[in-house]
Motif scaffolding. Structure first.
Motif, short mmCIF file in Angstrom:
data_model
loop_
_atom_site.label_atom_id
_atom_site.label_comp_id
_atom_site.label_asym_id
_atom_site.label_seq_id
_atom_site.Cartn_x
_atom_site.Cartn_y
_atom_site.Cartn_z
N TYR A 94 0.85 -1.19 0.00
CA TYR A 94 0.00 0.00 0.00
C TYR A 94 0.89 1.24 0.00
O TYR A 94 1.75 1.40 0.88
N TYR A 95 0.70 2.11 -0.97
CA TYR A 95 1.46 3.35 -1.09
C TYR A 95 0.72 4.47 -0.37
O TYR A 95 -0.48 4.67 -0.61
N LEU A 96 1.42 5.18 0.49
CA LEU A 96 0.82 6.30 1.21
C LEU A 96 0.80 7.53 0.31
O LEU A 96 1.79 7.84 -0.35
N SER A 97 -0.32 8.21 0.28
CA SER A 97 -0.42 9.45 -0.48
C SER A 97 0.32 10.55 0.26
O SER A 97 0.38 10.54 1.48
N PRO A 98 0.91 11.52 -0.45
CA PRO A 98 1.58 12.61 0.23
C PRO A 98 0.65 13.28 1.23
O PRO A 98 -0.50 13.58 0.92
N GLY A 99 1.10 13.47 2.44
CA GLY A 99 0.32 14.09 3.49
C GLY A 99 -0.63 13.15 4.20
O GLY A 99 -1.25 13.51 5.18
#
Length: 196
Positions: A94-99
């Motif tokens: 799972y890639y975290l979105s910026p912020g």
């Protein structure tokens, strides 16, 4: 001067769009960890040489599911015998979105991610019994995109193996360096048709 500023703004906007494009639903990820170092939790630290190819499909934006293969050679520093490790199983990323959740994008060309895996793995120890068991792991990583479709990755991961039989839990924390190639669906179809 206005043209230069406008070109700069368009380039930044295009880069941001491209960076999000590789982790969109329908794309593929293929890659491998190439360099690994472990810090043993119950056996002491050491070094290992491993190749850990993986492939995954983005079922949603920022979320990929796939599989991995693990082949490695370990040497523990406390004089223990050399061992060969192996494994195969499923992985999720799972890639975290910026912020997102207070995690800021530290570099303009990268993305934080969380990775977990579960499968069957084992080890064959020099002059000793071998064991096979449940192989599992989880940890955070960072992918730095050197091109829009190629990322250099660092991953810190808790890895465990619960042996089937007399061996209990064997675990360590590993630091892996590798790469991933992000293939948009249309390009994946082109590659598949070229192989046929």
């Amino acid at each position: 001067m206005k043209k230069l500023i406008l070109t700069g703004i368009l380039a930044v906007a295009g880069l941001a769009t491209t960076m999000n494009a590789q982790i969109q639903k329908g794309n593929w990820l293929v890659g491998s960890s190439l360099i690994s170092s472990n810090f043993g939790l119950n056996t002491g630290g050491g070094y290992n040489i491993a190749i850990q190819p993986k492939g995954a499909y983005f079922i949603e934006d920022n979320m990929a599911l796939g599989g991995y293969v693990d082949l490695g050679f370990n040497k523990v520093t406390n004089g223990s015998p050399t061992e060969f490790t192996y494994g195969v199983g499923a992985l999720g990323r799972y890639y975290l979105s910026p912020g997102e959740k207070g995690v800021d994008n530290l570099l303009n060309h990268g993305r934080w991610f969380l990775e977990g895996n579960v499968g069957i793995g084992g080890r064959s120890v020099e002059n000793a019994d071998s064991t096979t068991g449940l192989d599992f792991g989880a940890g955070p990583g960072y992918s730095y995109f050197i091109t829009p479709n190629i990322g250099l990755e660092g991953l810190v991961k808790y890895r465990g193996r619960a042996g089937f039989g007399s061996e209990g839990l064997n675990s360590n924390i590993s630091f892996n360096l590798g790469f991933s190639i992000y293939i948009p669906t249309s390009k994946a179809k082109e590659v598949a048709s070229d192989v046929r």
